[in-house]
Design an enzyme around this catalytic site. Structure first.
Site, PDB file in Angstrom:
ATOM      1  N   HIS A  72       0.822  -1.210   0.000  1.00 44.01           N
ATOM      2  CA  HIS A  72       0.000   0.000   0.000  1.00 44.01           C
ATOM      3  C   HIS A  72       0.861   1.267   0.000  1.00 44.01           C
ATOM      4  O   HIS A  72       2.031   1.222  -0.366  1.00 44.01           O
ATOM      5  CB  HIS A  72      -1.000  -0.053   1.146  1.00 44.01           C
ATOM      6  CG  HIS A  72      -1.709  -1.380   1.235  1.00 44.01           C
ATOM      7  ND1 HIS A  72      -2.660  -1.787   0.327  1.00 44.01           N
ATOM      8  CD2 HIS A  72      -1.544  -2.424   2.092  1.00 44.01           C
ATOM      9  CE1 HIS A  72      -3.071  -3.004   0.631  1.00 44.01           C
ATOM     10  NE2 HIS A  72      -2.396  -3.426   1.692  1.00 44.01           N
ATOM     11  N   GLU A 110      -1.813  -0.017   8.122  1.00 48.62           N
ATOM     12  CA  GLU A 110      -0.971  -1.058   7.540  1.00 48.62           C
ATOM     13  C   GLU A 110       0.168  -0.464   6.729  1.00 48.62           C
ATOM     14  O   GLU A 110       1.305  -0.950   6.781  1.00 48.62           O
ATOM     15  CB  GLU A 110      -1.814  -1.974   6.661  1.00 48.62           C
ATOM     16  CG  GLU A 110      -1.027  -3.098   6.001  1.00 48.62           C
ATOM     17  CD  GLU A 110      -1.840  -3.895   5.013  1.00 48.62           C
ATOM     18  OE1 GLU A 110      -1.272  -4.814   4.381  1.00 48.62           O
ATOM     19  OE2 GLU A 110      -3.044  -3.601   4.845  1.00 48.62           O
ATOM     20  N   HIS A 165       3.015  -7.286   4.369  1.00 45.41           N
ATOM     21  CA  HIS A 165       1.648  -6.835   4.618  1.00 45.41           C
ATOM     22  C   HIS A 165       1.226  -7.188   6.046  1.00 45.41           C
ATOM     23  O   HIS A 165       1.933  -7.878   6.770  1.00 45.41           O
ATOM     24  CB  HIS A 165       0.682  -7.498   3.632  1.00 45.41           C
ATOM     25  CG  HIS A 165       0.768  -6.936   2.253  1.00 45.41           C
ATOM     26  ND1 HIS A 165      -0.100  -5.990   1.771  1.00 45.41           N
ATOM     27  CD2 HIS A 165       1.648  -7.192   1.250  1.00 45.41           C
ATOM     28  CE1 HIS A 165       0.236  -5.677   0.529  1.00 45.41           C
ATOM     29  NE2 HIS A 165       1.290  -6.395   0.191  1.00 45.41           N
ATOM     30  N   GLU A 241       1.985 -12.015   5.267  1.00 41.22           N
ATOM     31  CA  GLU A 241       0.970 -11.373   6.093  1.00 41.22           C
ATOM     32  C   GLU A 241       1.403 -11.562   7.546  1.00 41.22           C
ATOM     33  O   GLU A 241       1.333 -12.664   8.091  1.00 41.22           O
ATOM     34  CB  GLU A 241      -0.398 -12.031   5.870  1.00 41.22           C
ATOM     35  CG  GLU A 241      -0.989 -11.784   4.496  1.00 41.22           C
ATOM     36  CD  GLU A 241      -1.616 -10.407   4.363  1.00 41.22           C
ATOM     37  OE1 GLU A 241      -1.414  -9.575   5.277  1.00 41.22           O
ATOM     38  OE2 GLU A 241      -2.309 -10.160   3.364  1.00 41.22           O
TER      39      GLU A 241
END
Length: 278
Positions: A72, A110, A165, A241
């Protein structure tokens, strides 16, 4: 990293609840050469040959290339038109360019977490002579799109690409990390090399005290066919993740300097171990 494309009329790389499902010690200095115990030769004897100077030691993975992909970006929420634009996602599919990512219930985003981890990992690797390439250089811009992130790894001819992430699973009880890899493989790099990178990452995180996911994948591994960054990669690639930002325990860890350092040290160690064995 659950996908969360923004409506075009409102402001809000890879996912929002990111899964869609829901260091090492410094090397010891080389010892000094031992003094010779051979007596000095007499005038008539042949002088001993001068010992060659041992080559200077260098870190075992010096010169290798790692691409770090912090998920992101901080400016995504203010550029909905760009972020919602469809781009190739592999396997004949398209996806939004990017998403805003998720956050803890207290508002820690995040994108900030992933950028902080990537910087810490990158600094540790660079200190050992590894060339580090980032898919983004700040946490205030927009994108890049998921297809561009894959292209950065391919163009760098990376020895490994690690996308970082954090998930945003709805259930607060869901917890644990998982490592995603492209499956079924679309090229040789997505086969055994990516699987080995995924296993090494999983094993190292687990050995460093992180629990594997209770809600995605199996034993910390997740085969995925829908993640553009993995589908479009021609280099060994995984997506990590790190945990569920909606879980109170994991959110507290991700929000703290000490917790982020723990993640960064484990990811750094996993990358080094993979490079050494590959």
């Amino acid at each position: 990293m659950r996908a969360n494309p923004l409506p075009l009329l409102t402001g809000l790389v890879l996912l929002t609840a990111c899964s869609g499902g829901g260091g090492s010690a410094p090397s010891a200095a080389a010892p000094s050469p031992a003094r010779s115990s051979i007596p000095a030769p007499s005038a008539s004897s042949t002088p001993p040959s001068t010992p060659s100077t041992p080559p200077s030691s260098s870190p075992p993975n010096a010169g290798k290339v790692i691409v770090l992909d912090p998920g992101h970006n901080g400016g995504n929420s203010t550029h909905p038109g760009e972020i919602n634009r469809k781009v190739p996602a592999g396997r004949g599919e398209t996806k939004p360019c990017n998403t805003t990512g998720t956050s803890t219930n207290a508002g820690y985003p995040e994108h900030a977490f992933t950028f902080a981890i990537a910087q810490e990992v990158g600094n540790a690797l660079a200190a050992k002579g590894i060339r580090v390439v980032y898919t983004r250089s700040d946490d205030s811009g927009t994108g890049p799109c998921v297809d561009k992130r894959a292209e950065i790894g391919n163009s760098a001819e990376a020895d490994a690409v690690v996308s970082i992430h954090a998930d945003g699973a709805t259930a607060a009880s869901a917890h644990g990390f998982h490592v995603a890899y492209s499956s079924p493989a679309l090229n040789a790099a997505q086969g055994e090399p990516s699987l080995e990178l995924a296993r090494t990452m999983r094993n190292t995180l687990r050995d460093n005290g992180f629990a594997t996911s209770t809600y995605v994948g199996s034993a910390g591994l997740s085969a995925r066919s829908d993640l553009a960054g993995l589908n479009l990669s021609t280099r060994p690639s995984v997506l990590v993740e790190c945990g569920n930002m909606r879980n109170a325990t994991e959110a507290a860890r991700m929000s703290s300097d000490i917790g982020r350092t723990r993640y960064a040290e484990a990811i750094t160690q996993a990358i080094e171990d993979y490079l050494t064995s590959s």
